[in-house]
Design an enzyme around this catalytic site. Structure first.
Site: not given
Length: 224
Positions: A14-15, A37, A118
């Site tokens: 869920g990032k 990202k 990340g």
């Protein structure tokens, strides 16, 4: 303005959901958020609208055209593998220095709160020697750590948090994202984590997280 490195206990936890939710909330508060990202795997150039960068751009109110995707995600790989393996499949290689430089440039150009997402978990390898932990250390920003509420998540989260602590990185908050299936629940997960990690707020992220949830997370991060 504040910048945070978003990592977590693994992949598919869920990032991107968290980054998109916070970015949309900050945008609604007129805070001019930015999201970056740098490393993306599983990116299909024939279907860019289905990618994580497209989700992040949509949260910023931007279209996922080629220029926008290149700006928000400069290191893109087709295979849905760890960054080192995905790069190797294309005869390419990744090292921390150029990725960290891109992140620092993005932070420098941000006009509001910044999220750097990340790839995979905190120990996801960039190459045979370096991991996302090395990238986080090179950037030096406070960490927003995301876990989920599936069975096994507590051990994975505590391992990731210990790795961050070993490098002297400050964790700004820990978010427990509600897992859609096989969930043991966010409340029990938070309770267990809190007994072993008391250096940052630990908050739940419901699957239907709305303005109140994002406002609470923003307050924990010190972003008004």
């Amino acid at each position: 303005m504040a910048a945070f490195f978003v990592t977590g206990s693994g992949t598919d936890i869920g990032k991107t959901f968290v980054c998109a939710g916070l970015a949309a909330h900050w945008g609604a508060q007129r805070l001019t958020p930015a999201v970056f990202k740098p490393v993306v795997t599983g990116f299909d150039p024939q279907a860019p609208g289905e990618s994580d960068p497209a989700v992040l751009l949509a949260a910023l109110g931007l279209s996922a055209d080629q220029a926008a995707i290149e700006a928000i995600a400069p290191f893109r790989f087709r295979e849905p593998l760890s960054p080192d393996q995905a790069a190797a499949r294309e005869g390419r290689s990744l090292t921390v220095d150029p990725v960290a430089r891109a992140c620092r440039a993005a932070i420098a150009s941000a006009r509001g709160p910044m999220l750097i997402e990340g790839a995979g978990g905190v120990m996801s390898p960039l190459n045979g020697r370096q991991t996302m932990l090395d990238l986080a250390a090179a950037i030096g920003a406070p960490v927003l750590f995301v876990a989920d509420s599936r069975l096994g998540s507590i051990s994975h989260a505590l391992t990731g948090l210990a790795a961050l602590r070993s490098r002297g990185l400050r964790v700004a908050a820990v978010l427990v994202n509600e897992s859609p299936t096989g969930s043991v629940g966010t409340a029990p997960t938070i309770q267990s984590l809190a007994g072993h990690f008391d250096r940052a707020p630990i908050l739940a992220v419901p699957r239907d997280a709305g303005g109140q949830a994002w406002a609470q997370i923003s307050a924990a991060l010190g972003v008004a």
